[in-house]
Design a protein around this motif. Sequence first.
Motif, short mmCIF file in Angstrom:
data_model
loop_
_atom_site.label_atom_id
_atom_site.label_comp_id
_atom_site.label_asym_id
_atom_site.label_seq_id
_atom_site.Cartn_x
_atom_site.Cartn_y
_atom_site.Cartn_z
N ALA A 165 3.58 -17.63 -12.12
CA ALA A 165 2.69 -16.26 -11.63
C ALA A 165 3.12 -15.95 -10.52
O ALA A 165 3.26 -14.47 -10.24
N PRO A 166 3.02 -16.41 -9.18
CA PRO A 166 3.30 -16.11 -8.08
C PRO A 166 4.90 -15.60 -7.81
O PRO A 166 5.05 -14.46 -6.98
N LEU A 167 5.66 -15.92 -8.68
CA LEU A 167 7.03 -15.44 -8.65
C LEU A 167 7.08 -13.94 -9.07
O LEU A 167 7.64 -12.95 -8.48
N GLY A 168 6.15 -13.86 -10.37
CA GLY A 168 6.23 -12.29 -10.58
C GLY A 168 5.36 -11.38 -9.71
O GLY A 168 5.82 -10.20 -9.44
N GLY A 169 4.18 -11.94 -8.98
CA GLY A 169 3.54 -11.42 -8.12
C GLY A 169 4.56 -10.75 -7.09
O GLY A 169 4.43 -9.77 -6.31
N THR A 170 5.19 -11.86 -6.45
CA THR A 170 6.22 -11.42 -5.36
C THR A 170 7.20 -10.35 -5.72
O THR A 170 7.44 -9.67 -4.86
N LEU A 171 7.83 -10.41 -6.98
CA LEU A 171 8.54 -9.28 -7.43
C LEU A 171 7.64 -7.91 -7.29
O LEU A 171 8.10 -6.97 -7.11
N PHE A 172 6.47 -8.07 -7.89
CA PHE A 172 5.58 -6.87 -7.87
C PHE A 172 5.76 -6.22 -6.18
O PHE A 172 5.58 -5.16 -6.07
N ILE A 173 5.22 -7.24 -5.46
CA ILE A 173 5.24 -6.81 -4.02
C ILE A 173 6.42 -6.12 -3.66
O ILE A 173 6.64 -5.07 -2.77
N ALA A 174 7.82 -6.86 -3.91
CA ALA A 174 8.98 -6.51 -3.37
C ALA A 174 9.20 -5.18 -3.94
O ALA A 174 9.96 -4.22 -3.22
N GLY A 175 8.76 -5.09 -5.32
CA GLY A 175 9.38 -3.55 -5.79
C GLY A 175 8.45 -2.42 -4.92
O GLY A 175 9.05 -1.41 -4.66
N TRP A 176 7.27 -2.69 -4.55
CA TRP A 176 6.18 -1.67 -4.16
C TRP A 176 6.81 -1.43 -2.30
O TRP A 176 6.96 -0.55 -2.12
N LEU A 177 7.17 -2.61 -2.00
CA LEU A 177 7.76 -2.51 -0.60
C LEU A 177 9.24 -1.73 -0.46
O LEU A 177 9.42 -0.78 0.33
N LEU A 178 9.97 -2.18 -1.54
CA LEU A 178 11.03 -1.45 -1.73
C LEU A 178 10.97 0.42 -2.00
O LEU A 178 11.62 1.15 -1.24
N LEU A 179 10.07 0.36 -2.83
CA LEU A 179 9.89 1.88 -3.04
C LEU A 179 9.31 2.62 -2.02
O LEU A 179 9.72 3.67 -1.70
N ALA A 180 8.36 2.04 -1.11
CA ALA A 180 7.92 2.61 0.23
C ALA A 180 9.18 3.00 0.98
O ALA A 180 9.19 3.96 1.65
N PHE A 181 10.03 1.83 1.08
CA PHE A 181 10.95 1.94 2.06
C PHE A 181 12.11 3.19 1.33
O PHE A 181 12.42 4.11 2.40
N TYR A 182 12.22 3.20 0.29
CA TYR A 182 13.13 4.26 -0.16
C TYR A 182 12.69 5.64 -0.02
O TYR A 182 13.46 6.61 0.14
N VAL A 183 11.26 5.68 -0.23
CA VAL A 183 10.68 6.94 -0.20
C VAL A 183 10.83 7.43 1.23
O VAL A 183 10.99 8.71 1.68
N TRP A 184 10.45 6.55 2.23
CA TRP A 184 10.41 6.83 3.72
C TRP A 184 11.82 7.30 4.05
O TRP A 184 11.99 8.25 4.91
N LYS A 185 13.03 6.60 3.68
CA LYS A 185 14.16 6.90 3.96
C LYS A 185 14.77 8.01 3.24
O LYS A 185 15.71 8.86 3.78
N ASN A 186 14.29 8.51 2.38
CA ASN A 186 14.47 9.90 1.49
C ASN A 186 13.94 10.86 2.52
O ASN A 186 14.34 12.19 2.59
#
Length: 123
Positions: free
Chosen positions: A102-123
């Motif tokens: 489960a923590p591996l999946g949770g880490t992927l959730f967090i990574a996805g949200w952080l990536l999305l924030a970064f990509y929206v910020w950069k755009n």
Amino acid sequence: MKKWIGVVAALLAGTAVALGAFGAHALRESLQQAGRFDTYETAVRYQFYHALALFVLYLLQSHLPWRRLQWVAACFSLGVLLFCGSLYVICFTGVSAWGAVAPLGGTLFIAGWLLLAFYVWKN
């Protein structure tokens, strides 16, 4: 537009609704006796949240480059598989060792949200 995000989002949302109803009606008593009803509800809830998030990604494709969104979509999809999947396995089998996944999946959730924030910020 990449259709797979929309398809995966719809399938995950539909199965979350089905699993939620199944858990609330057919499995409620056995899940409660095993002390796993809350675990099951958490899996369904996170699956549905991330299905909705994937659908938003599908809609965002016209605003953000696909190559960026595919990483977010992959994180969310794999996160559902690992996080929610491990919780479902625990509920259905009683093998709590799956809790280590489960923590591996949770880490992927967090990574996805952080990536999305970064990509929206950069755009």
